[in-house]
Design a protein around this motif. Structure first.
Motif, short mmCIF file in Angstrom:
data_model
loop_
_atom_site.label_atom_id
_atom_site.label_comp_id
_atom_site.label_asym_id
_atom_site.label_seq_id
_atom_site.Cartn_x
_atom_site.Cartn_y
_atom_site.Cartn_z
N ARG B 112 9.84 40.59 -8.85
CA ARG B 112 9.83 40.69 -7.37
C ARG B 112 8.97 39.61 -6.73
NH1 ARG B 112 5.55 44.63 -5.57
NH2 ARG B 112 6.92 45.32 -3.89
N ALA B 133 12.14 41.26 -1.00
CA ALA B 133 12.52 40.99 -2.39
C ALA B 133 13.07 42.26 -3.03
CB ALA B 133 11.32 40.47 -3.17
N ASP B 134 12.41 43.38 -2.81
CA ASP B 134 12.88 44.65 -3.37
C ASP B 134 14.29 44.98 -2.86
OD1 ASP B 134 10.49 44.83 -4.64
OD2 ASP B 134 9.62 46.33 -3.31
N LEU B 137 16.76 42.72 -4.64
CA LEU B 137 16.96 43.11 -6.04
C LEU B 137 17.78 44.39 -6.11
CD1 LEU B 137 13.44 42.19 -7.46
CD2 LEU B 137 15.62 41.09 -8.03
N TRP B 147 11.61 45.46 -11.80
CA TRP B 147 11.10 44.65 -10.69
C TRP B 147 9.68 44.17 -10.91
CZ3 TRP B 147 12.79 47.84 -5.74
CH2 TRP B 147 14.20 47.97 -5.75
#
Lengths: 258, 233
Positions: B112, B133-134, B137, B147
């Motif tokens: 992440r 970012a999370d 993903l 992550w």
């Protein structure tokens, strides 16, 4: 964005008798940038670094530095008191061997505190609190603050040296093979720490290394040195992925990939 | 029609192998093209035709021997072929994103953080960048337990999704993409194709290599053919 480089090196030469250890080197360092000097032993990279800091007087050329305190100064003509003041406050030098940058007969806390006092701090409580905070920041148990550095491992000594240098928030940090001479696992931990601190503090760094992996990890730009000259300069990925000069190609092709 | 986001004129790339007696490998010669906002230009040609070399030259990783790479950066055209290092870094921060074929893993850095890094470079707060970012993903179906781990031990497809998340997290006006679906299953490949479609909708100019003809047919708006120089000559 400031439009003047922090440091402008022009035609810098350092001669030892007939030998030109550094031969007409020019480059700029911008604020917040990490530039790696790479090349084999004897290529002049450490001599260049030491002459920028003033440990070795250059034979010719100029070094313009944009100081917080004094505005733009020409380092090759700077008087000694002002140079010492800059070295204590705005600059930091990380030696390859931490024992060259530490006082081994003083406690860890005193090593960090001494640099703060050199920069004008006088209040003992504040100095100790900052020393504790910085030990923690470089992953040294704050409980070791009163211990002598000679009781520390090599990796801990190097982290202590980094705390001592960074505690005054220098604008320009010169590092001479900071991960050299350490075991690979210790080296990895130190690299992670350096990578984090450089990003957090927005440091401007000139990093001497013979390890292209270290340069890839930390630097935005690379200068390749051979026999005292910069033979290639460019973005890190450009120099490593599309080296132009025969010597750069030799360096890149010589790296072992594990 | 709008102005091009990217104009390449007379581009040449030759590799000189000094350690092999100075052998010269000419890969690109007198190459010209223009890419407009909202377009997805697919580079086509056999292996060795210079498709990936062209992408790397457009990103400033490979040094051009001749020609110009004009990029619309902050409202003005800038020639990457003659730009200095600082200008290229600014273009990479704000204007051109590049999704390479393989993730270049940064040792020991969790997935992440690798994905969030381009946002942080642009001044986004760490907290907001990690949240973005999370989300990226999650969209690319990377299992949440991965992550917080460094991707060195991930599978090829997992690494490629980290790479794609990093490339798409910033809405770059120009995007260079090298084989984005090569190591992905059909479900995840579909997600990547919709990410590309969304980038086009917000007027990104995209240059990509899509080996799979079905994929190319779905995302590309135009093709540009390259041929190996020895055969072309």
């Amino acid at each position: 964005m400031t439009e003047t480089p922090l440091l402008r090196v022009r035609n810098l030469s350092v001669r030892f008798g007939a030998l030109a250890a550094v031969d007409g080197v020019s480059f700029d360092l911008w604020s917040g940038e990490v530039v790696a000097l790479v090349g084999e032993s004897g290529s002049g990279k450490t001599t260049l670094l030491r002459s920028i800091h003033g440990f070795i007087p250059p034979t010719a050329g100029s070094i313009l530095y944009r100081s917080d305190r004094f505005g733009e100064v020409e380092l090759t003509h700077l008087d000694e008191p002002r140079r010492r003041l800059l070295a204590r406050t705005e600059w930091g030098f990380v030696h390859q061997n931490p024992r060259d940058g530490l006082r081994l007969s003083h406690s860890a806390g005193a090593n960090v505190g001494e640099r703060l006092m050199g920069a004008g701090a006088r209040h003992w409580g504040t100095i100790r609190a900052q020393a504790l905070a910085w030990l923690d920041r470089v992953e040294i148990d704050p409980g070791r603050i009163d211990d002598l550095p000679r009781t520390f491992s090599g990796g801990m000594q190097q982290r202590l040296q980094i705390a001592r240098v960074l505690v005054t928030k220098p604008r320009l940090v010169l590092m001479d093979e900071p991960t050299g001479g350490l075991d690979v696992s210790v080296q990895a931990r130190l690299l992670d720490l350096l990578r984090r601190l450089v990003a957090e503090l927005g440091l401007s760094v000139i990093l001497v290394t013979h390890d292209l992996g270290v340069a890839r990890l930390l630097a935005q730009r690379i200068l390749v040195m051979q026999r005292g000259r910069v033979v290639e300069a460019g973005l890190t990925d450009q120099v490593l992925d599309d080296p132009q000069h025969p010597y750069s190609q030799l360096l890149v092709s010589s790296v072992l990939v594990a | 029609m709008s102005e091009p986001a990217l104009i390449v004129e007379g581009l040449a790339k030759t590799f000189t192998l000094h350690l092999q007696g100075g052998v010269q490998l000419a890969v690109l010669r007198d190459l010209s093209l223009a890419v407009f906002p909202g377009e997805c230009l697919a580079l086509v040609g056999p292996s060795g035709a210079g498709k990936s070399t062209l992408l790397r030259a457009l990103y400033g990783t490979y040094v051009a021997q001749a020609g110009h790479i004009h990029v619309r950066h902050c409202g003005k055209m800038l020639d990457l072929a003659s730009a200095d290092s600082r200008q290229i870094l600014a273009v990479r921060r704000d204007t051109i994103g590049y999704v390479s074929q393989f993730l270049r893993v940064i040792p020991r850095v969790p997935a992440r953080e690798i994905v969030a890094e381009p946002l942080i470079h642009r001044g986004e707060s760490t907290h907001a960048a990690l949240r973005a970012a999370d989300a990226m993903l999650a969209r690319l179906n990377l299992p949440e337990r991965l992550w917080h781990l460094p991707p060195a031990t991930f599978s090829g497809g997992e690494q490629q999704r980290v790479n794609l998340a990093r490339g798409f997290i910033v809405h770059y006006p120009i995007l260079l993409i090298d084989e984005p679906t090569a190591s992905l299953d059909p479900v995840n490949a579909d997600i990547v194709l919709s990410l590309i479609a969304e980038a086009r909708k917000r007027n990104a100019a995209i240059v990509g290599i899509f080996h799979d003809p079905a994929v190319r047919l779905r995302v590309a708006t135009r093709e540009f053919a390259l041929a190996p120089l020895a055969e072309a000559a």
